[in-house]
Design a protein around this motif. Structure first.
Motif, PDB file in Angstrom:
ATOM      1  N   PRO A  14      -4.003   8.817   3.644  1.00  0.00           N
ATOM      2  CA  PRO A  14      -3.114   9.997   3.573  1.00  0.00           C
ATOM      3  C   PRO A  14      -1.853   9.736   2.761  1.00  0.00           C
ATOM      4  CG  PRO A  14      -3.911   9.670   5.813  1.00  0.00           C
ATOM      5  CD  PRO A  14      -4.300   8.449   5.037  1.00  0.00           C
ATOM      6  N   ILE A  15      -1.335   8.509   2.852  1.00  0.00           N
ATOM      7  CA  ILE A  15      -0.127   8.164   2.075  1.00  0.00           C
ATOM      8  C   ILE A  15      -0.457   8.079   0.596  1.00  0.00           C
ATOM      9  CG2 ILE A  15       1.758   6.496   1.837  1.00  0.00           C
ATOM     10  CD1 ILE A  15       1.092   5.490   4.633  1.00  0.00           C
ATOM     11  N   HIS A  19       1.258   9.382  -3.342  1.00  0.00           N
ATOM     12  CA  HIS A  19       1.814   8.410  -4.305  1.00  0.00           C
ATOM     13  C   HIS A  19       0.786   7.971  -5.341  1.00  0.00           C
ATOM     14  CE1 HIS A  19       5.403   8.024  -1.784  1.00  0.00           C
ATOM     15  NE2 HIS A  19       4.614   7.856  -0.737  1.00  0.00           N
ATOM     16  N   TRP A  20      -0.190   8.813  -5.658  1.00  0.00           N
ATOM     17  CA  TRP A  20      -1.264   8.380  -6.553  1.00  0.00           C
ATOM     18  C   TRP A  20      -0.751   8.053  -7.961  1.00  0.00           C
ATOM     19  CZ3 TRP A  20      -2.616  10.936 -11.019  1.00  0.00           C
ATOM     20  CH2 TRP A  20      -2.138  12.240 -11.186  1.00  0.00           C
ATOM     21  N   GLY A 324       5.675  -0.663  -8.900  1.00  0.00           N
ATOM     22  CA  GLY A 324       5.868   0.547  -8.104  1.00  0.00           C
ATOM     23  C   GLY A 324       4.709   0.951  -7.221  1.00  0.00           C
ATOM     24  N   ALA A 325       3.747   0.062  -7.002  1.00  0.00           N
ATOM     25  CA  ALA A 325       2.607   0.395  -6.141  1.00  0.00           C
ATOM     26  C   ALA A 325       3.089   0.739  -4.735  1.00  0.00           C
ATOM     27  CB  ALA A 325       1.626  -0.771  -6.088  1.00  0.00           C
ATOM     28  N   MET A 329      -4.365   1.532  -3.055  1.00  0.00           N
ATOM     29  CA  MET A 329      -5.091   2.280  -4.073  1.00  0.00           C
ATOM     30  C   MET A 329      -4.806   1.723  -5.464  1.00  0.00           C
ATOM     31  SD  MET A 329      -7.299   4.617  -4.637  1.00  0.00           S
ATOM     32  CE  MET A 329      -7.379   5.483  -3.076  1.00  0.00           C
ATOM     33  N   ALA A 330      -3.643   1.089  -5.640  1.00  0.00           N
ATOM     34  CA  ALA A 330      -3.310   0.494  -6.939  1.00  0.00           C
ATOM     35  C   ALA A 330      -4.320  -0.581  -7.315  1.00  0.00           C
ATOM     36  CB  ALA A 330      -1.898  -0.105  -6.893  1.00  0.00           C
ATOM     37  N   ALA A 331      -4.773  -1.365  -6.340  1.00  0.00           N
ATOM     38  CA  ALA A 331      -5.778  -2.398  -6.589  1.00  0.00           C
ATOM     39  C   ALA A 331      -7.111  -1.778  -7.000  1.00  0.00           C
ATOM     40  CB  ALA A 331      -5.962  -3.262  -5.346  1.00  0.00           C
TER      41      ALA A 331
END
Length: 576
Positions: A14-15, A19-20, A324-325, A329-331
């Protein structure tokens, strides 16, 4: 176990929706960072470059989904790569038996994951707290030196025999230095210089390795390339990893078990330490057991997709946070873009010169040596110096698993040695009626009938010899019949300690005296209570504080001695 414990990614999905964009930018940055590392680390591990890409694609995704850190990026690392090479090269030569080498590597990776997953399921996450930082410093420094020396054949262009040890490489280079290919040497040293110079330019410093590799390859091309003996790493297969079950057998499991355990421990220590270091800035709460599970699953699943053993990467994790990750999801984004690079741009790797990678890996090895923290160790503790030096030299001259486990065993020995020698302070009363250590103030006064001591340390089997000797000496001197133990510093009492306490109290009682305790923590009374020792000794021997204890003990002192006493240090003494 809750549903979100089994699938921890449900907590942050959900977070991630909010922040995608931040995670996307961090992911793209991470992809650029990992490209040269994936190639370099695969070469260190003795594998073709594509296996570095596979590991950097699969392992981070699984670790992100099932780990607890929002910023930790897993994948191929230097230390893990060199342990993989050291373990597998004993059973297969990557230059002549590549298929067998890769097969054993995947089995090793699977076993590493099983060990890690098992530790996580057994809630052994706190184990990493018992590994001294000096062990990691020594191991990584030794690994860095080994990596650098193993690249010297690519730096000088000399055919150093495969599998040569640290001192064999040094000896070979020294005796064949005149045969150096100076074109190769120039490319390697130029690449190293490019990386160092670019590193100082803040705007592009994080891409220094990638840019240096490109510039070094261009230089190799203009110098004449292969016509001058400058070899390239060859083409990288632009295909995605295929699903394949590792060829497990009882013989392979037995052969690789010690190496797998070393990799498992090293990988977990690396991952948890990196995750925790980032939390100093992010303030996120880390679950060590969850990281164990995430790392274990990432290596198990990775082994089915041609990935070799990976762990957390300090460089990529740090860049991920700085870029800024916000979530794991950044990984996943970074892995996705790496797939695109592999499919569309893998052909360019054919121009990547071997000495270029030699220069880059030389820098990687050097960066593994943490000079700043090593200096701190030398300034602060002789024991830690010994642990660090033992692990470092063990890494250079013995098997890597022997060095790591030996360093851990030595650091635990020193820890147990410290806890086995608890401080026992004799307490006296000052003019201001304060209890302090008599060593600190020689003018303190002691009661001739009551010895007051403070024990700073736990009463357990390892410390019993020191504590028992002290009380035995006190008993034989026959100076006092009663002892009050200030027990606030006693964190726990084990079964051996409880048995000794009961015996010691009975011994002093038989002579007409007693041993009393004040301020013993409730948690420290656990074994005493459950084992019935508290009932045998008697509740009347335990007091909540010194004041209450002295008031009660005073009633049992010899009145005749009290009448003639000149010390008069307790408030109760004023009655005479």
């Amino acid at each position: 176990m809750t549903f979100t414990k089994i699938f921890p990614f449900l907590n942050w999905i959900p977070i991630a929706k909010k922040h995608w964009k931040d995670d996307l930018i961090a992911g793209i940055t991470g992809t650029i960072i990992v490209i040269p590392q994936a190639v370099a680390f695969a070469i260190i591990a003795g594998l073709p470059p594509q296996y570095g890409f596979y590991t950097a694609m699969i392992v981070p995704v699984i670790a992100a989904l099932f780990g607890s850190s929002h910023h930790l990026i897993s994948g191929p690392t230097t230390a893990m790569s060199i342990v993989v090479f050291a373990t597998i090269s004993k059973f297969a030569d990557p230059t002549t038996e590549l298929e067998a080498y890769v097969g054993l590597t995947l089995v090793l990776t699977f076993m590493t994951g099983v060990f890690q997953l098992s530790m996580g399921l057994a809630n052994m996450g706190k184990l990493v707290n018992f590994v001294s930082h000096s062990v990691i410093l020594g191991f990584t420094a030794g690994a860095g030196i080994l990596i650098a020396f193993k690249q010297l054949k690519h730096i000088f262009g000399l055919p150093v025999p495969q599998g040569s040890s640290f001192y064999e490489i040094l000896s070979y280079i020294a005796t064949h230095i005149r045969e150096t290919n100076w074109y190769v040497f120039l490319v390697a040293m130029s690449t190293l210089a490019f990386a160092l110079i670019i590193k100082k330019i803040k705007v592009i410093s994080r891409y220094s390795m990638l840019i240096a590799m490109i510039l070094g390859s261009v230089l190799a091309y203009f110098l004449g390339g292969e016509s001058k003996g400058i070899e390239t790493i060859g083409e990288i297969t632009g295909k995605l990893p295929q699903f394949k079950i590792p060829e497990l057998s009882l013989e392979k499991v037995k052969t690789l078990s010690s190496g797998a355990l070393t990799l498992a421990l090293l990988g977990l220590i690396e991952a948890v330490a990196i995750a925790r270091s980032i939390t100093l800035k992010s303030h996120q709460r880390i679950d060590s057991n969850q990281e164990f599970l995430g790392q274990g699953l990432s290596n198990i699943i990775g082994s089915f997709f041609s990935s070799y053993a990976g762990s957390g990467s300090f460089t990529r994790s740090g860049v991920n946070y700085q870029a800024g990750a916000k979530t794991p999801m950044a990984a996943i984004f970074a892995s996705f873009f790496l797939v695109i690079v592999l499919l569309l741009f893998s052909g360019f790797a054919a121009y990547l010169a071997t000495p270029v990678m030699g220069g880059i890996i030389l820098l990687v090895g050097y960066n593994l040596i943490d000079f700043e923290h090593i200096k701190q160790v030398f300034k602060t503790s002789q024991r830690e110096i010994f642990v660090l030096a033992t692990t470092l030299f063990g890494t250079l001259f013995f098997e890597l698993e022997t060095a790591l486990l030996g360093g851990i065993a030595l650091s635990l020995f020193f820890y147990l040695e410290r806890t086995a020698k608890p401080n026992i302070a004799v307490m006296g009363l000052t003019k201001d009626h304060l209890f302090i250590n008599t060593i600190r103030d020689p003018e303190t006064k002691e009661c001739p009938q009551l010895k007051i001591v403070r024990i700073d340390g736990s009463i357990y089997f390892g410390a019993l010899e020191v504590i028992s000797d002290y009380f035995n000496n006190l008993y034989q001197k026959n100076e006092v019949k009663n002892v009050l133990v200030i027990a606030k510093g006693i964190n726990f009492v084990d079964l051996a300690g409880a048995t000794w306490l009961e015996h010691e109290v009975n011994k002093w009682r038989a002579r007409g005296g007693n041993i009393y305790f004040s301020g013993l923590k409730i948690v420290s009374q656990d074994v005493l209570t459950k084992g019935g020792f508290l009932d045998h000794i008697g509740q009347k021997n335990f007091f909540k504080d010194k004041k209450t204890a002295i008031a009660e003990i005073y009633k049992n002192l010899d009145e005749i001695i009290c009448e003639n006493c000149t010390m008069r240090i307790f408030h109760e003494c004023k009655t005479y």
